[in-house]
Design a protein around this motif. Structure first.
Motif, PDB file in Angstrom:
ATOM      1  N   GLY A  34       0.983  -0.904  -0.156  1.00 26.30           N
ATOM      2  CA  GLY A  34      -0.050   0.163  -0.045  1.00 26.30           C
ATOM      3  C   GLY A  34       0.636   0.969   0.360  1.00 26.30           C
ATOM      4  N   ARG A  35       2.067   1.347   0.490  1.00 24.73           N
ATOM      5  CA  ARG A  35       2.603   2.514   0.441  1.00 24.73           C
ATOM      6  C   ARG A  35       3.848   2.481  -0.659  1.00 24.73           C
ATOM      7  N   GLU A  36       4.022   1.350  -0.802  1.00 28.58           N
ATOM      8  CA  GLU A  36       4.490   1.922  -2.911  1.00 28.58           C
ATOM      9  C   GLU A  36       3.534   2.040  -3.876  1.00 28.58           C
ATOM     10  N   SER A  37       2.494   1.450  -3.387  1.00 31.37           N
ATOM     11  CA  SER A  37       1.053   1.661  -4.392  1.00 31.37           C
ATOM     12  C   SER A  37       0.616   3.243  -4.459  1.00 31.37           C
ATOM     13  N   GLY A  38       1.308   4.095  -3.148  1.00 33.64           N
ATOM     14  CA  GLY A  38       0.485   5.139  -3.138  1.00 33.64           C
ATOM     15  C   GLY A  38      -0.547   5.399  -2.207  1.00 33.64           C
ATOM     16  N   GLU A  39      -1.265   3.923  -2.127  1.00 33.38           N
ATOM     17  CA  GLU A  39      -2.200   3.738  -0.710  1.00 33.38           C
ATOM     18  C   GLU A  39      -2.466   4.429  -0.100  1.00 33.38           C
ATOM     19  N   ILE A  40      -1.238   4.322   0.453  1.00 32.73           N
ATOM     20  CA  ILE A  40      -0.987   4.662   2.477  1.00 32.73           C
ATOM     21  C   ILE A  40      -0.153   5.631   2.925  1.00 32.73           C
ATOM     22  N   ARG A  41      -0.258   6.725   3.412  1.00 29.60           N
ATOM     23  CA  ARG A  41       1.019   7.505   3.918  1.00 29.60           C
ATOM     24  C   ARG A  41       1.861   6.491   3.514  1.00 29.60           C
ATOM     25  N   ALA A  42       3.102   7.292   3.413  1.00 24.38           N
ATOM     26  CA  ALA A  42       4.825   6.797   3.056  1.00 24.38           C
ATOM     27  C   ALA A  42       5.099   7.536   4.922  1.00 24.38           C
ATOM     28  N   ASP A  43       4.446   8.139   5.890  1.00 25.91           N
ATOM     29  CA  ASP A  43       5.428   8.660   6.953  1.00 25.91           C
ATOM     30  C   ASP A  43       4.219   7.500   8.179  1.00 25.91           C
ATOM     31  N   VAL A  44       4.251   6.866   8.117  1.00 24.85           N
ATOM     32  CA  VAL A  44       3.455   6.777   9.264  1.00 24.85           C
ATOM     33  C   VAL A  44       3.754   4.842   9.340  1.00 24.85           C
ATOM     34  N   GLU A  66       4.412  -0.821  12.042  1.00 22.49           N
ATOM     35  CA  GLU A  66       3.635  -1.463  12.590  1.00 22.49           C
ATOM     36  C   GLU A  66       2.496  -1.172  13.321  1.00 22.49           C
ATOM     37  N   LEU A  67       2.329   0.499  13.805  1.00 20.62           N
ATOM     38  CA  LEU A  67       1.605   1.487  14.223  1.00 20.62           C
ATOM     39  C   LEU A  67       0.357   1.205  12.769  1.00 20.62           C
ATOM     40  N   LEU A  68       0.739   0.812  11.926  1.00 26.65           N
ATOM     41  CA  LEU A  68      -0.306   0.307  10.540  1.00 26.65           C
ATOM     42  C   LEU A  68      -1.273  -0.563  11.540  1.00 26.65           C
ATOM     43  N   ALA A  98       0.640   7.774  22.808  1.00 29.30           N
ATOM     44  CA  ALA A  98      -1.099   8.426  21.598  1.00 29.30           C
ATOM     45  C   ALA A  98      -1.374   9.018  21.188  1.00 29.30           C
ATOM     46  N   GLU A  99       0.193  10.021  21.037  1.00 30.78           N
ATOM     47  CA  GLU A  99      -0.339  11.295  20.703  1.00 30.78           C
ATOM     48  C   GLU A  99       0.300  10.714  18.970  1.00 30.78           C
ATOM     49  N   ARG A 100       0.534   9.924  18.896  1.00 32.12           N
ATOM     50  CA  ARG A 100       0.590   9.180  17.511  1.00 32.12           C
ATOM     51  C   ARG A 100      -0.429   8.193  17.202  1.00 32.12           C
ATOM     52  N   ILE A 101      -0.849   8.081  17.641  1.00 37.18           N
ATOM     53  CA  ILE A 101      -2.012   6.717  17.446  1.00 37.18           C
ATOM     54  C   ILE A 101      -3.438   8.076  16.672  1.00 37.18           C
ATOM     55  N   VAL A 102      -3.948   8.634  17.809  1.00 36.06           N
ATOM     56  CA  VAL A 102      -4.527   9.488  17.817  1.00 36.06           C
ATOM     57  C   VAL A 102      -3.954  10.995  16.618  1.00 36.06           C
ATOM     58  N   ASP A 103      -3.622  11.231  16.174  1.00 35.07           N
ATOM     59  CA  ASP A 103      -2.512  12.124  15.126  1.00 35.07           C
ATOM     60  C   ASP A 103      -3.265  11.262  13.562  1.00 35.07           C
ATOM     61  N   THR A 104      -2.899   9.743  14.270  1.00 37.34           N
ATOM     62  CA  THR A 104      -3.292   9.158  12.807  1.00 37.34           C
ATOM     63  C   THR A 104      -4.900   8.237  12.351  1.00 37.34           C
TER      64      THR A 104
END
Lengths: 205, 205
Positions: free
Chosen positions: A150-160, A163-165, B190-196
């Motif tokens: 998704g990041r490569e295709s641009g469907e998902i932002r690259a800055d997240v 693990e969090l995604l 917490a901040e990263r989850i909320v903002d994303t």
């Protein structure tokens, strides 16, 4: 019940091959029967499981190095195989992953046995982690591959970060399925989670 | 240890007031001591707790109608009071809620006792639900109020239902804190989850 897929190796490594699948299944079924009758994961012994299965202790130990490894396969036997993401739209693949989790949550609600085994495993920290590393890890890797795509295709932002995604998509489904078992798991929930996390909940200009 | 806040009523209702807070605390501490020594939630009896506390069974039953109600207060005694959202920015209030969950997750990791009590409660479905309805419900209500305010102020889209919104913010933190105890709970999470979740993970044009 599905007998553990032999293409998914148990860790720690099984000893004493070749194994007879029928004996494996009989031992796992014996453990499930004892759990169903009210035995606790902590209270079960290899000896008791062997007796219930009508085999000797050595037969069990030739297949599993100890109770934890056997319990992992017991839990694995209750799991449905997870679906392969189709690899077309990242959004649809995420829905596939979450829909599998939703169905798994429903199965757990409808099976006292599955619920008992899962919550008791959770109470045994080492077993829970081993379960995660052996059974869940493959699903997590598959999810990560979808997110990377998704990041490569641009469907998902690259800055997240990945693990969090992964947590943003799976956390809402997991907390309902595993921690708040009285909440509904309605059809369409997977789609709603995926679409809302993708779009965000603040208004877009 | 905090003695249960008497402004938060236990349900089912306590009987036999007035109570002596010192006796309440002694009984709760006795139960905690037994759990710490390895007793299981399922195996503990009112009789054993009373003996450990040096009081009669009747003294316990005057305060709690049964073991489940007592166990709820035992678990409650291990909880920190949850913070009041400041009520200025919805984003900051969400961070406050999630930061509390993160700290609670860390506390659980650092306390074998807390982990034992929580996972054992989870294995007792009725107790877990009662815990949710009595202890967690107040926090959930406070979160819902924040989300409602966000919708009114325009910080949050109006077309996402409150239940889903709550899960989108809390699910990622909960799944890390409660289900994947080996994952990090770093400062700033917490901040990263909320903002994303607010911004979404698909690129904004």
């Amino acid at each position: 019940m599905t007998v553990p897929d032999s293409s998914v190796p148990s860790v720690p490594k099984l000893r004493g091959r070749p194994r007879s699948p029928a004996t494996d299944a009989a031992i796992i079924e014996a453990a499930l029967r004892l759990l169903e009758e009210g035995a606790s994961v902590g209270g079960l012994s290899i000896e008791r499981i062997a007796r219930e299965a009508g085999v000797g202790k050595a037969t069990v130990y030739r297949r599993w190095p100890g109770k934890d490894a056997l319990m992992l396969d017991v839990l694995r036997s209750l799991e449905e195989p997870s679906p392969e993401p189709a690899g077309v739209s990242v959004r649809d693949d995420l829905v596939t992953v979450l829909e599998f989790m939703r169905r798994r949550g429903l199965a757990k609600r409808h099976s006292a046995l599955l619920r008992t085994v899962v919550t008791q495993m959770h109470a045994h920290q080492e077993l829970w982690r081993a379960y995660d590393e052996n059974v869940i890890a493959a699903r997590r890797a598959s999810l990560r591959a979808v997110l990377r795509r998704g990041r490569e295709s641009g469907e998902i932002r690259a800055d997240v970060d990945l693990e969090l995604l992964a947590d943003l998509f799976t956390g809402p489904m997991l907390s309902r399925a595993m921690l708040h078992e009285w909440k509904e798991l309605p059809e369409g929930l997977a789609e709603r989670i995926v679409d809302t996390v993708l779009a965000g909940v603040s208004p877009r200009d």
